[in-house]
Write a protein that holds these residues in place. Sequence first.
Motif, PDB file in Angstrom:
ATOM      1  N   UNK A  59       0.925  -1.221  -0.009  1.00 11.13           N
ATOM      2  CA  UNK A  59       0.101  -0.099   0.093  1.00 11.13           C
ATOM      3  C   UNK A  59       0.723   1.270   0.130  1.00 11.13           C
ATOM      4  N   UNK A  60       2.348   1.234   0.263  1.00 11.09           N
ATOM      5  CA  UNK A  60       2.927   2.259   0.198  1.00 11.09           C
ATOM      6  C   UNK A  60       3.034   2.825  -1.274  1.00 11.09           C
ATOM      7  N   UNK A  61       2.645   2.120  -2.368  1.00  7.53           N
ATOM      8  CA  UNK A  61       2.705   2.612  -3.636  1.00  7.53           C
ATOM      9  C   UNK A  61       1.560   3.895  -3.882  1.00  7.53           C
ATOM     10  N   UNK A  62       0.602   3.866  -2.904  1.00  5.94           N
ATOM     11  CA  UNK A  62      -0.303   4.926  -2.909  1.00  5.94           C
ATOM     12  C   UNK A  62       0.308   6.283  -2.591  1.00  5.94           C
ATOM     13  N   UNK A  63       1.406   6.197  -1.724  1.00  8.44           N
ATOM     14  CA  UNK A  63       2.104   7.392  -1.380  1.00  8.44           C
ATOM     15  C   UNK A  63       3.340   7.607  -2.169  1.00  8.44           C
ATOM     16  N   UNK A  64       3.696   6.664  -2.848  1.00  9.34           N
ATOM     17  CA  UNK A  64       4.808   6.939  -3.718  1.00  9.34           C
ATOM     18  C   UNK A  64       4.801   7.220  -5.078  1.00  9.34           C
ATOM     19  N   UNK A  65       3.889   6.390  -5.722  1.00 12.25           N
ATOM     20  CA  UNK A  65       3.433   6.742  -7.095  1.00 12.25           C
ATOM     21  C   UNK A  65       2.883   5.295  -7.479  1.00 12.25           C
ATOM     22  N   UNK A  66       1.701   5.523  -8.366  1.00 12.49           N
ATOM     23  CA  UNK A  66       0.906   4.042  -8.502  1.00 12.49           C
ATOM     24  C   UNK A  66       1.697   3.820 -10.082  1.00 12.49           C
ATOM     25  N   UNK A  67       2.708   3.027  -9.811  1.00 11.75           N
ATOM     26  CA  UNK A  67       3.440   2.973 -11.241  1.00 11.75           C
ATOM     27  C   UNK A  67       3.300   1.795 -11.826  1.00 11.75           C
ATOM     28  N   UNK A  68       2.491   0.718 -10.907  1.00 13.22           N
ATOM     29  CA  UNK A  68       1.845  -0.518 -11.668  1.00 13.22           C
ATOM     30  C   UNK A  68       2.962  -1.641 -11.368  1.00 13.22           C
ATOM     31  N   UNK A  69       4.012  -1.528 -10.587  1.00 12.04           N
ATOM     32  CA  UNK A  69       5.302  -2.457 -10.534  1.00 12.04           C
ATOM     33  C   UNK A  69       4.751  -3.682  -9.620  1.00 12.04           C
ATOM     34  N   UNK A  70       5.420  -4.875  -9.763  1.00 14.10           N
ATOM     35  CA  UNK A  70       5.014  -5.764  -8.983  1.00 14.10           C
ATOM     36  C   UNK A  70       5.680  -5.531  -7.543  1.00 14.10           C
ATOM     37  N   UNK A  71       4.625  -5.908  -6.595  1.00 13.31           N
ATOM     38  CA  UNK A  71       5.336  -5.433  -5.171  1.00 13.31           C
ATOM     39  C   UNK A  71       4.804  -6.625  -4.510  1.00 13.31           C
ATOM     40  N   UNK A  72       5.397  -7.475  -3.856  1.00 11.05           N
ATOM     41  CA  UNK A  72       5.309  -8.586  -3.217  1.00 11.05           C
ATOM     42  C   UNK A  72       5.610  -8.446  -1.467  1.00 11.05           C
ATOM     43  N   UNK A  73       4.446  -9.111  -1.184  1.00 11.33           N
ATOM     44  CA  UNK A  73       4.459  -8.706   0.448  1.00 11.33           C
ATOM     45  C   UNK A  73       5.079 -10.201   1.235  1.00 11.33           C
ATOM     46  N   UNK A  74       5.932  -9.983   2.240  1.00 14.71           N
ATOM     47  CA  UNK A  74       6.267 -11.017   3.120  1.00 14.71           C
ATOM     48  C   UNK A  74       6.154 -11.084   4.493  1.00 14.71           C
ATOM     49  N   UNK A  75       5.984 -12.183   4.999  1.00 14.00           N
ATOM     50  CA  UNK A  75       6.255 -12.115   6.603  1.00 14.00           C
ATOM     51  C   UNK A  75       6.819 -13.421   6.927  1.00 14.00           C
ATOM     52  N   UNK A  76       7.933 -13.260   7.766  1.00 10.13           N
ATOM     53  CA  UNK A  76       8.614 -14.477   8.089  1.00 10.13           C
ATOM     54  C   UNK A  76       9.251 -14.534   9.644  1.00 10.13           C
ATOM     55  N   UNK A  77       8.416 -13.999  10.328  1.00  9.27           N
ATOM     56  CA  UNK A  77       8.740 -13.800  11.676  1.00  9.27           C
ATOM     57  C   UNK A  77       9.920 -12.915  12.115  1.00  9.27           C
ATOM     58  N   UNK A  78      10.675 -13.084  13.027  1.00 11.35           N
ATOM     59  CA  UNK A  78      11.803 -12.020  12.950  1.00 11.35           C
ATOM     60  C   UNK A  78      12.945 -11.937  12.096  1.00 11.35           C
ATOM     61  N   UNK A  79      12.794 -13.133  11.007  1.00 14.99           N
ATOM     62  CA  UNK A  79      13.585 -13.063   9.815  1.00 14.99           C
ATOM     63  C   UNK A  79      12.721 -12.289   8.498  1.00 14.99           C
ATOM     64  N   UNK A  80      11.940 -11.694   8.935  1.00 16.50           N
ATOM     65  CA  UNK A  80      10.971 -11.056   7.941  1.00 16.50           C
ATOM     66  C   UNK A  80      11.923 -10.197   6.810  1.00 16.50           C
TER      67      UNK A  80
END
Lengths: 381, 146
Positions: A59-80
């Motif tokens: 969702x940061x793209x809404x503040x940086x510019x909607x350029x349409x790039x692939x943006x992948x989200x990850x969660x991996x505990x303390x190693x995120x």
Amino acid sequence: MTDVAIIGVGIHPFGRFGDKSAIQMGAEAIRAALADAGVEWKQVQFAFGGSREVDNPDAVVGLLGLTGIPFMDVYNGCATAATALELTADAIRYGKYDLGVAVGMDKHSHGAFTADPVHYSAPSWYGDIGHFLTTKFFGMKINRYMHDHGISAQTLARVAAKNYRNGGLNPNAFRRKPLTEQQILDSKMLNYPLTNYMFCSPDEGAAAVVLCRADIAHRYTSHPILLRATALRTRSYGAHEVHATWAAVEHTPAPTVYASRAAYETAGIGPEDVDVIQLQDTDAGAEIIHMAENGFCADGDQEKLLAEGATEISGRLPVNTDGGLIANGEPIGASGLRQIHELVRQLRGQAGDRQVPGTPRVGYAQLYGAPGTAGVSILST
Amino acid sequence: MTQIAFAPDVFTWPADDPALIGSRCQQCAAVTFPEQPSCPRCGSVEMARHLLPREGTLWTWTTQAFLPKEPYASGETPETFTPFAVGLVQLGDEVRVEGRLTVADPARISFGMRLRLVIFPFRTDEDGTQVMSYAFTPVEPVEGNR
Ligand SMILES: [Zn+2]
């Protein structure tokens, strides 16, 4: 495989920031990293974003510019954050993209982390009876380690005092007030032998890194930092790990040891070559154990090394030069990229009051957390 | 008075000589606690219910000095909370199990101390039902006649 360089780093300070959202902090960290790299957002081809509290870091793209790039989200505990970094680097290593961003952001409520034990493959009753606490695991792990290897409570206090002192030199740190070893020892015992001031606390913050193919890095910067290796590992059978109702009698090293060995091998670098070190200091004991697990000393040598000041900024093994988790707190998604930010500053000679003397050439970062996940990154000039 | 286990299939209850319920891999003999449907060592799905030894030795331990957040279900408040100790107890040569200790004072806890399983009232509900949990208590050295 293409080599990868870090051309920009940015951080949003760690601490408490009222109503400010994690997304806002993440966007600011990215802007800072882009400015550092001399790159515009529209040049960024892809990104990975890490967070525990935010479902969609993209969702940061809404503040940086909607350029349409692939943006992948990850969660991996303390190693995120190490995971976001590795995936971003891999996408460049394997030739899919030339330039991308890894960002981490989080905004935790006060107090120890909690969740549903079932999500950690533990039974639901594990929480009901009061065992589902990371702090309890760290108390048990360091207690046995101290018994086996002759580490004193004073040494735990030395680690924490050093990290608060280093935090005092870091304008982005959460806890910047120095504490004496006695104050640390005298604070409330939470999980024996660990006292209140020996623990880090969850907080808020963000950090970002701009990566590109090493062979084009000079287009953007005269001092690119090479990302020589990244490695992630989960626990093996026989490791005693967080959030487990049981452990095997058979012993194997912790996942950090396997991640560390793999990273050294990939980088062609050994612990003796490392000039500046960032370790997961969830608590003072974790930093002590991780010194050995990452190959920087033998088990038990920490007692002498801390007494000598070897892990101070001016010492021969500088550890957690920006204050580590103890002084910065742990916004999980951002924590590992804070480490990378600090290493890059150190390797460029831009760390100001906390600059490691000489010309540090190799930096090392390690993360560890529930339910037994570790990440290691090695950087060099 | 009704006494119920806090969860089924964690320990045999009611029982004169209760034991923790684990599982044992039929392929590689790895032991888990509690039961699980597949083996963390070899991946086999041939796991059999297995009662764990009732005595063991303390491998490591810590104290829990603050009230755990939810889902802790003891019914205590920060004001009424009684600190406790938790150990990792090696049962025979089979497995190490996490459990509360019946002693909380660090001065009374030592590595390698002998412990045995006990079932204790963890919480008393409003209707008087005692919810039982498991813990490990020191095996006192046998004292001779004085
Ligand atoms: Zn098996």
